[in-house]
Design a protein around this motif. Structure first.
Motif, PDB file in Angstrom:
ATOM      1  N   LEU A 132      41.081  34.315  52.770  1.00 47.50           N
ATOM      2  CA  LEU A 132      40.540  34.124  51.495  1.00 47.50           C
ATOM      3  C   LEU A 132      39.068  34.539  51.094  1.00 47.50           C
ATOM      4  N   ALA A 133      38.439  33.760  52.051  1.00 43.19           N
ATOM      5  CA  ALA A 133      37.042  34.146  52.196  1.00 43.19           C
ATOM      6  C   ALA A 133      36.671  35.671  52.080  1.00 43.19           C
ATOM      7  N   GLU A 134      37.279  36.275  52.840  1.00 42.87           N
ATOM      8  CA  GLU A 134      37.123  37.757  52.920  1.00 42.87           C
ATOM      9  C   GLU A 134      37.611  38.516  51.848  1.00 42.87           C
ATOM     10  N   ARG A 135      38.653  38.162  51.383  1.00 42.08           N
ATOM     11  CA  ARG A 135      39.094  38.668  49.995  1.00 42.08           C
ATOM     12  C   ARG A 135      38.338  38.465  48.816  1.00 42.08           C
ATOM     13  N   ARG A 136      37.704  37.143  48.730  1.00 37.69           N
ATOM     14  CA  ARG A 136      36.773  37.065  47.671  1.00 37.69           C
ATOM     15  C   ARG A 136      35.595  37.867  47.566  1.00 37.69           C
ATOM     16  N   SER A 137      35.176  38.343  48.977  1.00 38.29           N
ATOM     17  CA  SER A 137      33.764  38.733  49.170  1.00 38.29           C
ATOM     18  C   SER A 137      34.076  40.154  48.729  1.00 38.29           C
TER      19      SER A 137
END
Length: 276
Positions: free
Chosen positions: A267-272
């Motif tokens: 999720l963090a990767e996607r948001r970044s």
């Protein structure tokens, strides 16, 4: 397997004791041959309340871990334990001291401050409410409001992982992939949520399903527990995820916490990636 040795561990907190208990259990997990007998004293904020804890510590001596903001109570606890030759550890002091040095300022302790009803608290409650009413394919009409959607065959740990993520403030829905039943069209139409597939080995899924059936007093052999049938389910689920480029996490040897951590990383990767 070696016989476990037991010891008393006293956890004294001026708040709920959740932080203290979590740290203590994480630390004692490194000593598999020893099993702590936990004594938890929460909301200790007066001398009288502290004395009750000290009386119990004297009756059943054991290491003392504490989180107490009030310096007077800290000193009293340490003094009494020193007289009893019992070690005490303030688990937050090293972190607080390091932060004070880094920020070049003094701390202003507030008992139970980490549990203040702030925006983060209400965000978690909102996530938990959403997750509970979107468990197991329910209320699919507003799937796009989710942060994460977990998909997978029966008994692939979708629900417990969803609840864990909700406690982290992540709105999570989960959709079961059932043989012979098409997945909801709404799933393919979502644009906001991260969709993640959960999978496990056929052996692991079969084992969990058999245990589930036994709790329901069901002993008949069915395709539900047949490894070849489960393999076919897993292949179909994998094809669906690959077709839509949804990441897949193998949960065979992962705990719920590890699975949730992997989802949070995705999720963090996607948001970044979407941040301009």
């Amino acid at each position: 397997m070696p016989h476990r040795q037991y010891f008393h561990m006293h956890l004294v907190s001026d708040a709920t004791g959740e932080t203290l208990t979590t740290v203590a259990r994480a630390a004692t997990a490194y000593y598999a041959d020893y099993q702590p007998i936990e004594h938890v004293y929460a909301l200790v904020r007066t001398t009288k309340q502290l004395q009750r804890a000290i009386d119990e510590i004297e009756r059943q001596p054991g290491i003392v871990l504490y989180t107490i903001a009030d310096k007077t109570l800290q000193q009293e606890l340490e003094r009494c334990c020193a007289n009893l030759s019992i070690p005490t550890i303030s688990i937050l002091d090293p972190v607080i001291t390091s932060l004070a040095a880094y920020l070049q300022t003094e701390s202003r302790p507030h008992p139970g401050g980490q549990h203040t009803l702030n925006a983060e608290y209400f965000r978690r409650m909102d996530a938990l409410n959403y997750t509970l009413v979107h468990d197991d394919g329910l209320n699919i009409e507003d799937l796009n409001a989710a942060d994460v959607i977990l998909v997978g065959v029966s008994r692939s740990s979708k629900t417990p992982t969803s609840i864990y993520l909700a406690n982290k403030g992540v709105k999570t829905a989960n959709i079961p992939l059932v043989p012979g039943i098409p997945h909801p069209r709404e799933l393919e139409a979502v644009t906001h949520p991260l969709v993640v597939g959960l999978a496990a080995s056929p052996e692991r899924i079969s084992q969990i399903r058999r245990h589930r059936l036994l709790t329901l007093h069901e002993t008949r052999e069915t395709a539900y527990v047949d490894r070849r049938a489960i393999s076919a389910e897993l292949i179909a689920a994998k094809k669906l995820c690959v077709r839509h480029r949804w990441p897949i996490i193998d949960v065979t040897r992962r705990s719920i916490e590890e699975t949730a951590a992997a989802v949070l990383n995705l999720l963090a990767e996607r948001r970044s990636e979407v941040v301009p």
